[in-house]
Design an enzyme around this catalytic site. Structure first.
Site, PDB file in Angstrom:
ATOM      1  N   HIS A 159       0.906  -1.382   0.042  1.00 44.38           N
ATOM      2  CA  HIS A 159      -0.094   0.114  -0.068  1.00 44.38           C
ATOM      3  C   HIS A 159       0.889   1.174   0.107  1.00 44.38           C
ATOM      4  O   HIS A 159       1.745   1.538   0.804  1.00 44.38           O
ATOM      5  CB  HIS A 159      -0.784   0.093   1.303  1.00 44.38           C
ATOM      6  CG  HIS A 159      -1.902   1.141   1.388  1.00 44.38           C
ATOM      7  ND1 HIS A 159      -1.874   1.759   2.634  1.00 44.38           N
ATOM      8  CD2 HIS A 159      -2.606   1.875   0.376  1.00 44.38           C
ATOM      9  CE1 HIS A 159      -2.835   3.064   2.358  1.00 44.38           C
ATOM     10  NE2 HIS A 159      -3.423   2.607   1.092  1.00 44.38           N
ATOM     11  N   GLY A 199       0.185   5.224   0.147  1.00 46.08           N
ATOM     12  CA  GLY A 199      -1.242   5.777   0.234  1.00 46.08           C
ATOM     13  C   GLY A 199      -1.300   7.312  -0.402  1.00 46.08           C
ATOM     14  O   GLY A 199      -2.067   8.190   0.184  1.00 46.08           O
ATOM     15  N   GLU A 236       2.804   6.251   7.344  1.00 43.92           N
ATOM     16  CA  GLU A 236       1.665   5.875   7.963  1.00 43.92           C
ATOM     17  C   GLU A 236       0.704   4.893   6.936  1.00 43.92           C
ATOM     18  O   GLU A 236       0.088   4.308   7.507  1.00 43.92           O
ATOM     19  CB  GLU A 236       0.900   7.150   8.110  1.00 43.92           C
ATOM     20  CG  GLU A 236       0.229   7.846   6.913  1.00 43.92           C
ATOM     21  CD  GLU A 236       1.165   8.564   6.033  1.00 43.92           C
ATOM     22  OE1 GLU A 236       0.837   8.731   4.820  1.00 43.92           O
ATOM     23  OE2 GLU A 236       2.448   8.818   6.437  1.00 43.92           O
ATOM     24  N   ASP A 237       0.940   5.128   5.586  1.00 44.07           N
ATOM     25  CA  ASP A 237       0.161   4.357   4.548  1.00 44.07           C
ATOM     26  C   ASP A 237       0.274   2.779   4.997  1.00 44.07           C
ATOM     27  O   ASP A 237      -0.379   1.941   4.948  1.00 44.07           O
ATOM     28  CB  ASP A 237       0.364   4.665   3.194  1.00 44.07           C
ATOM     29  CG  ASP A 237       1.478   4.889   2.968  1.00 44.07           C
ATOM     30  OD1 ASP A 237       2.556   4.512   3.823  1.00 44.07           O
ATOM     31  OD2 ASP A 237       1.999   5.324   1.896  1.00 44.07           O
ATOM     32  N   TYR A 238       1.789   2.354   4.924  1.00 43.44           N
ATOM     33  CA  TYR A 238       1.798   0.903   5.393  1.00 43.44           C
ATOM     34  C   TYR A 238       1.608   0.504   6.590  1.00 43.44           C
ATOM     35  O   TYR A 238       0.785  -0.774   6.520  1.00 43.44           O
ATOM     36  CB  TYR A 238       3.601   0.779   5.073  1.00 43.44           C
ATOM     37  CG  TYR A 238       4.072  -0.352   5.351  1.00 43.44           C
ATOM     38  CD1 TYR A 238       4.092  -1.578   4.728  1.00 43.44           C
ATOM     39  CD2 TYR A 238       4.221  -0.885   6.836  1.00 43.44           C
ATOM     40  CE1 TYR A 238       4.503  -2.775   4.911  1.00 43.44           C
ATOM     41  CE2 TYR A 238       4.887  -2.313   7.113  1.00 43.44           C
ATOM     42  CZ  TYR A 238       4.847  -3.191   6.297  1.00 43.44           C
ATOM     43  OH  TYR A 238       5.281  -4.525   6.492  1.00 43.44           O
TER      44      TYR A 238
END
Length: 397
Positions: A208, A210, A235-237
């Site tokens: 992912h 983001g 933060e996306d991971y």
């Protein structure tokens, strides 16, 4: 003591197995790309109304393409959505630009939030926090400033959101532009990045990114809310990792994310790739050690030596054939991701491809030797596991 000949054969076997695995990933990613990407979006009226979507747009500064990029969000072909623009500082020139768009499209539900909330070290999450709290729809889109949308992109993303799916993310790609930096960007995201991204998605591995992602708000709240991930730069991971651990699924949308920064340069892209590599080193160090074997030149050199040891093959001929076939498969991959011919010649592709392949090992080496991460005006260091510590703040107003 193990005879040295067995050690040599062991290393040779390792390189051959890695070489075969990477070619299987090539075939799998190219096949998956042709099946997955650029499907026709169904524009017919649905049996049930589409859910409302709150689109978070964190902004910092202005580049030459920002106005046209943001304007595409006002022109989306989707029945119910709101735009929530988030600006960190009241003196940011993006505020004037957003206000001009609000006046130009008064029929679109849109709001501007200035100041953010300090909930952690991640400036993007701090910037979005006010908008996230004010969002009124059950679906949240987090979209970076440089993203350009087709009018059917949001519809495509929502149509991938099945009952057990909480995250629909767009595969990173690049909008058409002129210049070598644009060729380099499109070659990177349309070949090596696309291959690993699609391969990971096919195998169910968290890939992912983001920059343009649709998430169920209830899934974010189950994970503790957006602020829980503010101590991570990636933060996306970690958001995807936490949400998937709770039984939800992820899907890649059929339309890639079109990055359209107005300040393209080779140095800026390499700095960005180096920052991503530093994040991977801290988050998944074991996997990072194998990254050189995913690149054409190091893998080809190792496999050529191994083929000579195990099968008596001519190493140079093996290496040249390997590079040629890799080059051709990357051309096919780029055409598939582009959904047609790219906006440059085959000679320009060759130059961009050679540059990308030759630079990749050095980008990883720089990331390993210098772990400090610079992000806009701030500097960070990552602890093992991915948590970030801000080293200094050079933000001036």
């Amino acid at each position: 003591m193990i005879p040295i000949v067995y050690t040599v054969y062991g290393f040779a076997l390792f390189f051959i197995v890695a070489w075969i695995c990477l070619w299987l990933i090539h075939i799998m990613a190219l096949s998956y790309c042709k099946w997955k990407l650029h499907r026709t979006v169904d524009r017919s009226p649905p049996e049930q109304p589409y859910p409302g979507v709150s689109i978070l747009k964190p902004l910092t500064g202005v580049d030459p393409n920002l106005f046209s990029n943001l304007e595409t969000f006002f022109l989306l072909d989707y029945p119910t959505y709101e735009l929530l623009f988030c600006v960190e500082n009241e003196n940011d020139p993006a505020i004037m630009l957003v206000n001009s768009l609000l006046q130009k499209y008064p029929q679109v539900e849109a709001r501007l939030f200035v100041g953010g909330l300090n909930v952690g070290v991640n400036p993007k999450i701090n910037n979005m926090q006010q908008g996230y709290i004010a969002a009124k729809y059950p679906l949240i889109v987090i979209s970076d400033a440089g993203i350009r949308m087709r009018d059917d992109t949001l519809l495509d993303m929502v149509q991938h959101l099945k009952e057990n799916v909480a995250i629909v993310h767009q595969m990173p790609f690049a909008y058409d532009a002129e210049g070598f930096a644009a060729v380099y960007e499109k070659v990177y995201f349309g070949t090596s990045q696309a291959r690993m991204y699609l391969g990971a998605d096919f195998l169910g591995i968290n890939c992912h990114v983001g920059m343009s992602t649709l998430i169920r708000r209830c899934a974010i709240e189950e994970a503790g809310g957006l602020a829980v991930f503010a101590d991570y730069l990636a933060e996306d991971y970690f958001m995807a990792k936490e949400i998937v651990s709770r039984g939800w699924k992820m899907r890649v949308a059929s339309l890639p994310a079109l990055q359209n920064s107005g300040t393209r340069s080779v140095g800026a892209l390499q700095a960005r790739l180096t920052r991503w590599a530093r994040l991977r080193v801290a988050m998944v160090p074991a996997t990072t050690l194998l990254e050189p074997l995913s690149e054409c030149m190091p893998l080809g050199a190792g496999a050529a030596w191994a083929a000579g040891q195990l099968f008596g093959a001519e190493p140079l001929a093996f290496f040249l054939v390997h590079v040629l076939v890799w080059f051709l498969s990357d051309w096919l991959m780029l055409r598939s991701v582009q959904n047609g011919s790219p906006p440059f010649t085959k000679v320009q592709f060759l130059l961009g491809w050679v540059w990308n392949e030759c630079c990749a090992p050095f980008v990883l080496a720089v990331a390993l030797l210098s772990p400090e991460i610079s992000w806009r005006t701030r500097s960070y260091r990552l602890d093992w596991g991915g948590r970030a510590r801000e080293l200094s703040s050079k933000l001036k107003f």
